[in-house]
Design a protein around this motif. Structure first.
Motif, PDB file in Angstrom:
ATOM      1  N   GLU A  79      35.961  42.478  43.758  1.00 16.57           N
ATOM      2  CA  GLU A  79      35.178  43.128  42.626  1.00 16.57           C
ATOM      3  C   GLU A  79      35.038  44.546  43.006  1.00 16.57           C
ATOM      4  OE1 GLU A  79      31.352  40.734  42.441  1.00 16.57           O
ATOM      5  OE2 GLU A  79      32.418  39.363  41.231  1.00 16.57           O
ATOM      6  N   THR A  80      35.343  44.937  44.227  1.00 22.65           N
ATOM      7  CA  THR A  80      35.331  46.511  44.507  1.00 22.65           C
ATOM      8  C   THR A  80      36.266  47.210  43.419  1.00 22.65           C
ATOM      9  OG1 THR A  80      34.659  46.269  46.824  1.00 22.65           O
ATOM     10  CG2 THR A  80      35.662  48.137  46.113  1.00 22.65           C
ATOM     11  N   THR A  81      37.572  46.647  43.294  1.00 24.13           N
ATOM     12  CA  THR A  81      38.540  47.383  42.500  1.00 24.13           C
ATOM     13  C   THR A  81      38.733  46.496  41.039  1.00 24.13           C
ATOM     14  OG1 THR A  81      40.153  46.079  43.637  1.00 24.13           O
ATOM     15  CG2 THR A  81      39.896  48.292  44.415  1.00 24.13           C
ATOM     16  N   ASN A  82      38.653  45.514  40.990  1.00 23.68           N
ATOM     17  CA  ASN A  82      38.601  44.517  39.905  1.00 23.68           C
ATOM     18  C   ASN A  82      37.341  43.620  39.458  1.00 23.68           C
ATOM     19  OD1 ASN A  82      39.930  42.894  37.836  1.00 23.68           O
ATOM     20  ND2 ASN A  82      41.131  42.171  39.159  1.00 23.68           N
ATOM     21  N   PRO A  83      36.345  44.297  39.241  1.00 29.55           N
ATOM     22  CA  PRO A  83      35.054  43.780  38.994  1.00 29.55           C
ATOM     23  C   PRO A  83      35.097  42.592  37.506  1.00 29.55           C
ATOM     24  CG  PRO A  83      35.055  45.911  38.017  1.00 29.55           C
ATOM     25  CD  PRO A  83      36.394  45.943  38.769  1.00 29.55           C
ATOM     26  N   GLY A  84      36.141  42.808  36.717  1.00 30.84           N
ATOM     27  CA  GLY A  84      36.132  41.769  35.644  1.00 30.84           C
ATOM     28  C   GLY A  84      37.196  40.571  35.853  1.00 30.84           C
ATOM     29  N   TRP A  85      37.641  40.609  37.303  1.00 32.45           N
ATOM     30  CA  TRP A  85      38.627  39.807  37.678  1.00 32.45           C
ATOM     31  C   TRP A  85      39.708  39.750  36.643  1.00 32.45           C
ATOM     32  CZ3 TRP A  85      37.877  35.580  41.664  1.00 32.45           C
ATOM     33  CH2 TRP A  85      36.650  35.857  42.625  1.00 32.45           C
ATOM     34  N   ARG A  86      40.372  40.819  36.261  1.00 28.44           N
ATOM     35  CA  ARG A  86      41.386  40.713  35.264  1.00 28.44           C
ATOM     36  C   ARG A  86      42.752  40.107  36.246  1.00 28.44           C
ATOM     37  NH1 ARG A  86      40.059  45.250  36.043  1.00 28.44           N
ATOM     38  NH2 ARG A  86      42.337  46.320  36.444  1.00 28.44           N
TER      39      ARG A  86
END
Length: 113
Positions: A79-86
């Protein structure tokens, strides 16, 4: 370069940590269930995080450390770099297995029958 990566089945779903030299090819193998084992059994094929290392020893050490982490730490890392879990596989130019593997030859479809 060598890559440490985290795959997820979906947002806050099952996680898998691995290391590879060919990131897109490896994630593709997970998507078409060629990797077998854990990821195929639980449908873990969305690339949600990765980092690159020049030395294989550094990548393997990092993978082993992450595998020992608590789940909350892994979720925080994602979530630090990809908060939307794309699924960042697509953003990196990944190929859609449905466009490459002919109908009826897809391992993930034959399991449903």
């Amino acid at each position: 370069m060598f890559h440490v990566y985290l795959l997820a089945s979906h947002r806050n779903g099952t996680l898998y940590c691995g290391v590879t030299r060919e990131l897109l090819a490896r994630v593709y193998a997970h998507k078409v269930r060629n990797a077998g084992g854990f990821t195929a059994r639980y449908g873990v094929d969305q690339l949600v995080w990765f980092e690159s290392h020049e030395l294989v020893n550094n990548a393997i050490t990092r993978e082993k450390r992450i595998k020992r982490w608590r789940r909350a730490w892994k979720v925080n890392l994602i979530e630090t770099t990809n908060p939307g879990w794309r699924d960042i596989y697509w953003e990196m130019g990944g190929v859609d297995p449905r466009e490459v593997v002919p109908d009826g030859m897809r391992a993930w479809e034959s399991e449903k029958v």
